[in-house]
Design an enzyme around this catalytic site. Sequence first.
Site, short mmCIF file in Angstrom:
data_model
loop_
_atom_site.label_atom_id
_atom_site.label_comp_id
_atom_site.label_asym_id
_atom_site.label_seq_id
_atom_site.Cartn_x
_atom_site.Cartn_y
_atom_site.Cartn_z
N SER A 142 23.71 33.23 9.27
CA SER A 142 23.66 34.24 8.26
C SER A 142 22.58 35.31 8.46
O SER A 142 21.73 35.20 9.31
CB SER A 142 23.11 33.56 6.94
OG SER A 142 23.03 34.43 5.95
N TYR A 175 16.88 27.91 2.77
CA TYR A 175 18.08 28.25 3.09
C TYR A 175 17.82 29.16 4.35
O TYR A 175 18.44 29.23 5.30
CB TYR A 175 19.02 28.98 2.09
CG TYR A 175 20.09 29.51 2.67
CD1 TYR A 175 21.42 28.75 2.90
CD2 TYR A 175 20.51 30.64 2.70
CE1 TYR A 175 22.41 28.93 3.39
CE2 TYR A 175 21.62 31.55 3.12
CZ TYR A 175 22.65 30.46 3.63
OH TYR A 175 23.78 30.96 4.01
#
Length: 257
Positions: free
Chosen positions: A139, A152
């Site tokens: 990401s 995360y």
Amino acid sequence: MVFTPSRSLITGASAGIGTALARRLAERGSDLVLVARREDRLRDLASELQSAYAVTCEVVALDLSGDRPGATLRARVEGDVDLVVNNAGIAAQGSFIDADAADLDRVIAVDMAALVDVCHAFLPDMAARRSGTILNVSSTTAFQPVPTLAVYAAAKAFVLSFSQALWCEAITHGVQVMALAPGPTKTEFFDVIGENAAVIGSLQTADQVARTALSALDRRRPPLYVISGRRNTLAAAGARLAPKRLLLPILARSMRL
């Protein structure tokens, strides 16, 4: 060159980027192994793709947060796999201090531990054949810490670092490893973290992200990682250069909106 694996395994295939990659790979003629917890969605997708593209789709319902999911998956999937896509991922959004420890454990289990275990389970067979590809979905949060997504973002930074190190080891065995770093993407992910996270980059569709990944794999020498979207690429570059004492409070305020 058009990258066309004979058989592709995709985790997190029941929605979002996983589903988009499944559709694009089926369109290219790749048979599929679709992996996720929600078996009903997997079977609907498998039926759609088999009818549309005459490919073979195998469904494996599996919770990747369990013990040794990669070994379990390798035992359940017979035959060779040419492409492994580690796409499954979850997030826990909110203050780390107030977070439920079990939720954080699950993020670590799915986003990091499962990805490593799946790579470890499938890479040896690829190395023995001296062919194969592993695509690990990271990401753009990998390029900067993100308050309220602390675990995360750190997990995605791990995926990026791990994938690049694994690229160096695997390439000597004829196996390609690449990380995909999407920015904000229109998926169920925003049901968890809220649409304010789009401040980190430019919102894209899952199909745009899938096309970016496959276009990168089409290259004669695929990159170690690819960021989806020009604005997201610029945002990631800026985040790497910006002083963290200035950047982090801005991100924190944005994520609390």
